[in-house]
Structure formats: C-alpha cells, structure tokens
Design a protein around this motif. Sequence first.
Motif, short mmCIF file in Angstrom:
data_model
loop_
_atom_site.label_atom_id
_atom_site.label_comp_id
_atom_site.label_asym_id
_atom_site.label_seq_id
_atom_site.Cartn_x
_atom_site.Cartn_y
_atom_site.Cartn_z
N GLY A 70 57.42 12.04 46.40
CA GLY A 70 56.69 12.89 45.26
C GLY A 70 55.99 11.62 44.04
N ARG A 71 56.35 11.19 44.01
CA ARG A 71 55.10 9.94 43.19
C ARG A 71 53.91 9.89 43.67
NH1 ARG A 71 56.68 3.85 41.10
NH2 ARG A 71 54.77 3.32 40.80
N PHE A 72 53.66 9.77 44.78
CA PHE A 72 52.84 8.68 45.57
C PHE A 72 52.18 9.35 46.24
CE2 PHE A 72 55.53 4.33 44.39
CZ PHE A 72 54.09 4.57 44.30
N SER A 73 52.72 11.40 45.50
CA SER A 73 51.40 12.33 46.80
C SER A 73 51.38 11.93 48.29
CB SER A 73 50.47 12.87 46.03
OG SER A 73 50.57 12.97 44.56
N ALA A 74 53.15 11.58 48.80
CA ALA A 74 52.48 11.21 50.14
C ALA A 74 52.58 12.43 51.58
CB ALA A 74 54.24 10.27 50.22
N GLY A 75 51.74 12.25 51.84
CA GLY A 75 50.99 13.65 52.14
C GLY A 75 52.22 13.28 54.28
N LEU A 76 52.98 12.24 54.80
CA LEU A 76 53.51 11.74 55.71
C LEU A 76 54.82 11.20 55.07
CD1 LEU A 76 54.21 11.44 58.90
CD2 LEU A 76 52.59 9.76 58.34
N SER A 77 55.68 11.78 55.81
CA SER A 77 56.89 10.32 55.34
C SER A 77 57.96 10.65 56.06
CB SER A 77 57.67 10.43 53.98
OG SER A 77 58.45 9.89 53.79
N PRO A 78 58.54 9.42 57.59
CA PRO A 78 59.14 10.05 58.81
C PRO A 78 60.38 9.05 58.86
CG PRO A 78 58.09 7.88 58.86
CD PRO A 78 57.60 8.65 57.06
N ALA A 79 61.58 10.27 59.03
CA ALA A 79 62.55 9.57 59.34
C ALA A 79 63.36 9.97 60.39
CB ALA A 79 63.10 9.94 57.45
N PRO A 80 64.53 9.32 61.04
CA PRO A 80 65.91 10.36 61.71
C PRO A 80 65.88 11.09 61.28
CG PRO A 80 66.09 7.41 61.57
CD PRO A 80 64.85 7.81 60.19
N ASN A 81 67.45 11.56 62.45
CA ASN A 81 67.45 13.21 61.32
C ASN A 81 68.56 12.70 60.61
OD1 ASN A 81 67.56 16.53 62.10
ND2 ASN A 81 70.04 15.51 62.24
N PHE A 82 69.47 11.51 60.99
CA PHE A 82 70.40 11.61 59.90
C PHE A 82 70.05 11.38 58.32
CE2 PHE A 82 69.44 6.70 59.96
CZ PHE A 82 69.58 6.67 58.95
N ALA A 83 68.75 10.84 57.93
CA ALA A 83 67.92 10.62 56.94
C ALA A 83 68.17 12.06 55.91
CB ALA A 83 67.06 10.37 56.56
N TYR A 84 67.45 13.07 56.70
CA TYR A 84 67.26 14.70 56.19
C TYR A 84 68.71 14.83 56.12
CZ TYR A 84 62.22 13.88 57.03
OH TYR A 84 61.26 13.25 57.86
N ASP A 85 69.78 14.48 56.34
CA ASP A 85 71.13 15.06 55.92
C ASP A 85 72.07 14.97 55.35
OD1 ASP A 85 73.02 17.08 57.36
OD2 ASP A 85 74.09 14.88 57.97
N LEU A 86 71.47 13.22 55.25
CA LEU A 86 71.89 12.59 54.34
C LEU A 86 72.16 13.23 52.42
CD1 LEU A 86 74.31 10.16 53.76
CD2 LEU A 86 72.04 8.25 53.46
N CYS A 87 70.31 13.37 52.79
CA CYS A 87 69.60 13.95 51.23
C CYS A 87 70.29 15.21 51.17
CB CYS A 87 68.23 14.07 51.43
SG CYS A 87 67.11 12.62 52.18
N VAL A 88 71.12 16.58 52.60
CA VAL A 88 71.45 17.09 51.57
C VAL A 88 72.89 16.86 51.29
CG1 VAL A 88 72.43 19.54 52.85
CG2 VAL A 88 69.67 18.52 53.50
N ARG A 89 73.31 16.18 51.84
CA ARG A 89 75.21 15.81 51.25
C ARG A 89 75.18 15.30 50.34
NH1 ARG A 89 77.57 12.69 54.76
NH2 ARG A 89 75.65 11.74 56.63
#
Length: 633
Positions: free
Chosen positions: A283-302
Amino acid sequence: MTEHNVLPVDVADPGEAWDRGPRQGWPPHGADADPFDTVVRNVQRLAARVPAREAVTYVPDFPDEQPEATLTYGELDTRARQIAAWLAENCAPGDRAVLLYPNGTAFASAFFGCLYAGIVAVPAPLPLNSSGSQLRRLQRILDAAGASVVLIDAEHLPLVAESTEGTAVRCVATDAAPLGDAAAWRHRPVRRGDLAMLQFTSGSTTEPKGVMLSHENLAYTIDLIVRAFHLPPRMNTASWLPLYHDMGLIGGLLIALRKGGQAAMMSPTAFLRDPYRWLELAGRFSAGLSPAPNFAYDLCVRRIPAERALGLDLGSWLVAANGAEPVHAGTLAAFRERFAPAGFRADSMCPCYGMAEVGLFVTGNAPVEDAVVTLVHAEPLERGEFAPVAAPDEAAGAARRAAPGRSDDSAYRSLVSSGPDPFGYDARIVDPESRRELPDGRVGEIWLRGPSVALGYWGLDDETAAVFDGHTDDGEGPFLRTGDLAVRAGGQLYITGRLKELIIVRGRNIYPQDLEARLGALDPAFAAGNTVAFGVDCPDGEHVVILHELDAQKGESVPPADLAGIAIAGLTKYAGVAVANICFVAPGTIRHSTSGKKRRTHMRELFMTGALQPRYESLETAVRDGYRSTGHV
C-alpha cells in the motif's frame, strides 16, 4: 533477425508503454516479430533518461533502528558498472559468480554488475549462521556451478570467507567501497544465447539443480508476464520473497525495472513475523504487482484481524499473483473478503503457474478476469478425467464453500485454474508413460516448448536430456517435461499435482495435498502443524503415510494414540482407501524448499531410511516390516 523491442515506445522510456492488446498464440509475437530486449539494455536506457527516478528500495526489519536504502536508476547503473569493471579485470567472460545477499539494494547492484560484465550470476541463499546444513547447501552450489568468485555484503563476508578458505573461490564484499572504476567499464554486446544466470531449483522433489537461463530466456519470460497481466507503465512492485528465488528475483525486482517502476522489498523474516507489514509495504509504495505462494495469503487471513485490516490501503494492487504451490479456493475467497474493506479488488487475485525451468512464468489469470474455480467429481478425477458438477445442488454448494480439496462426503473437489491456455508456449498435455498427447478433459503431464524454456541444467547432461528433450510418441519435440500434472478444460489450465508425488492405491490417484488439507479439519490438535502425505512401496502395493508435526504441549490433552485413531478413521473415510500409517514428529521437522513448497519426496526418503525421530508412529504391518526393524515408537 533484427533486434528490437516488444513495445516500440520503450525506446523512449520502458516505463511509458502499456500493452493492452490481446494475448497471442505461440510463437508469442508471430514469425516476423522479436521481443528480445535484455534487462541490461533496459536499465541502461532508464539510467540515461531518468537517472533520478527511484528504482529499488529496501525497508529494514526494524525501521526505527535502521534507515531505508534506496537506489535510483542512475545509482543502480553506476554501482553495476563499478562491480562490472572489477569483474572484467578479475574474471573471464562466462565465469560464474555466486551472489550471497539478504534482500536489498546490494543484491540488485551485484546482479546487474554480473550481467554488465558477461559473468553468469548465481543467486543463492545466504548462510545466516555456521550451521552445517546451510553451509553444506552453499558448498553444493559452489561446486555445482564451478564458481570462481562469491559476491557478498561486508556484514556476512567473514562467515563465508572462512568456509571457503583454502579453495580457489574468492569472496568479495561489494558494498563496503567501490570495487572498480565505473568509467573504466566497457560495454559488452549481449547475444541472445549468452548465459545470463543459473537459477537453482527450489529442491521440492530433488536436489537443487542449476537451470541455465540465457538473456533471451529472461527477456521472453518478462515479456510474457507483462502481457499476461496487462501491466501498466511505471508500475511498482512489493515483495518479501528472497531474491535468490525466481519469483522474488523476476516477479519482485526485474518486472518493476522492466516497467520503469520501483521495486520495494522487505525480508522474509519480517513477513513471517508480521504479515501485515507485507500488505502495508504494498500500500505504501502503491504496488501494482506483488507475488507470493498461497500460504502467504492464507497466513495474512489467519494473522491479520478484520479491524487491523482496515488500516491498509490496497487500492493500487492490480495483480496479487498466487503461485509456486497449489492454490486453494478457500484462500482466495477468504483473502478477498478480509481485505476488500481495505480496497482490495476481487479480480486482483490472480492464480498463476510457472517453474524455474522456464525462468518463472507459464500462465496466469489477468486481473480483468475473476479466478476460475470449478467443482468436479473426485472419483473421475482420480481416474484422470475432468468431470465438472453440472448443477449447484445442495451437496455441490456445500463442497464449493469447503476449501481446499473435497467436501465432507469426498464426492467433490474444487479446482482453481492457474490461468488460460498458455499463450507463450506450444503446450501439450501428455500421458507420461505412453508419451501420447491427450485431449482436453484428460489429466496428464504438461509439456512445453518456446523461447522462455531454459537451456538445460548446468553440468548435468543426463538430467537435461531427461527433462528438456521430451518427444511425443509420433516423434514431435523437443519439449520440456515439467513433471506437473494438469488438465485442459474450457480454455483453462488446472494443475492437479506433481507426477513424482502422486500416490497410486489400487489404481486410484490420490493427491497428497488433499489428504494434508483434510487432516487439519479433523481435530484442533491438527490445525496448526505442518503435514505431508506420500506413498511407500510394499510387496502388496503402495501404502499411504502421513507425517504430521505435533506440538506435544498443545496436543497433550489428547493422547497420541487417540489422535492417530482420529486421523486414520477420518482420512480413510475421506479418501475411500486405507490411510493407516501415521507418524507424529516434532515441530520444524518437515522440510520446505526455498519457495516454501513441502519437500514431500525428501520427507519420504527420511521416513524410509529411518532418519526421522518420531514422537509416535502407528504403522501397518507391511510398512513396519518393510521400513522398520522394531514396532511402534
């Protein structure tokens, strides 16, 4: 063939072009076009035209104690020239230089310094301590690459220099003082077949191997990503992924520089400590692309509650690339729901598929399209057939909401498309045994050919022939044999598993990720720990084995024998075949690759050789007799 840019406007400024055009078939640009444009030439143009534009920024783990580090395009070019000048004096073109850095600006300077000098860059994990496993991995890479020099930062130089003492490998810190004179650097023409780097594979199923990526491979891979995701000009990226991994290097750094944007980075440790910081960085750098494996998105939710998520600003995030491991439908839905109030758009979640042997990328969902999730009947899928559920009846609806894998009654499985049919390749689905091409709707191995496919494995002729020289039963080839199982249906590509990890019990194909996901729902004691599933051969056929990291303190309310009974009963009912071998191990036992993939094949070897120290085992007689000299632990 004349060399020119994919996008003619890029001659003026690579950041000013935005390809909104349709994706084309293979070859990706037709017979008369040529997208070859090196990352070196691209950075040099930007340095000449917009030298003060910020290119790379590293946000430290403790911002209150350490300053941020930023390189402009002009500074990046100057530092690369300084390093290249030193390399030209001390190495021969084509020599290999191992790059050992934490995430940051020093890596970027050294990487481009190698490319400027015609030296083959070999990104590798930095040993953070003197532990045997980390230094042994480094030594394997040094030996495999035949490296003549190690480029490193001053902070970590003593540890690595000590480990290479007495060898012909030189260790040089590139960040303490300028190594060479930037003005002394002389341009070296780059040919399309010149080797740019060795990308060591993550080692999820085998020992790491050095994938040979040419300048042409890198150019085509980056071009495919730009066009597949319709990336805009001056686009920034944000990443915590390590730069020695292809997703971190290409998806987090090189894509931003290709678009004339800014690559914002943080360390993997900071992300694991607090996933909020990754989203805050985007958000701070107004990123248009940020990649990650599935576990990273799951970790954010948890780990990020809804109240805290409201403090984020994710409105600029166009492409949340989700790849490197199986993508779960439940993770997609949960992440969208949790972070929609922070401006995250539903169509920004982009499942994708790729591998080191093609640089990074094969296909991915564009952000203008919602991810495609299809509910299929599980039993036909185990026979290699794609059979979608025709109508959303009550059972199907329940299965669609369940994630990942199958519903409680085991009748269905949710498959997430990794993207449309790969437009940058000649892609086939092939029976791995007969080498016969399969029609849509049948599960087989993905075979690929195209300009992104790497040159092979460094120094491994037999392995290169086995993987990169696939020919169909009618003699067509060569193709890259990916080792990944997939099915084409409705213009989409669905990854179903890894060929080497597939468990076959009485003719049924059992996918390990389904069993691993299901175990976590059987009892709270299983919810937090890592799990791997694999098959072992016995005289009466293949048997399923489950390894689970069990925290003794959290699980002591239920005896291990009772937990084993819960797992065996629940997984056997779920899978429809006997799942009767359970091994509980200590937290941290299950190994992962550098990209976070579970090393199922490696854990299988440890189990079979008795190298594990289990806290409890419950094994069938055939498995115990074959792999244990004593009874239960």
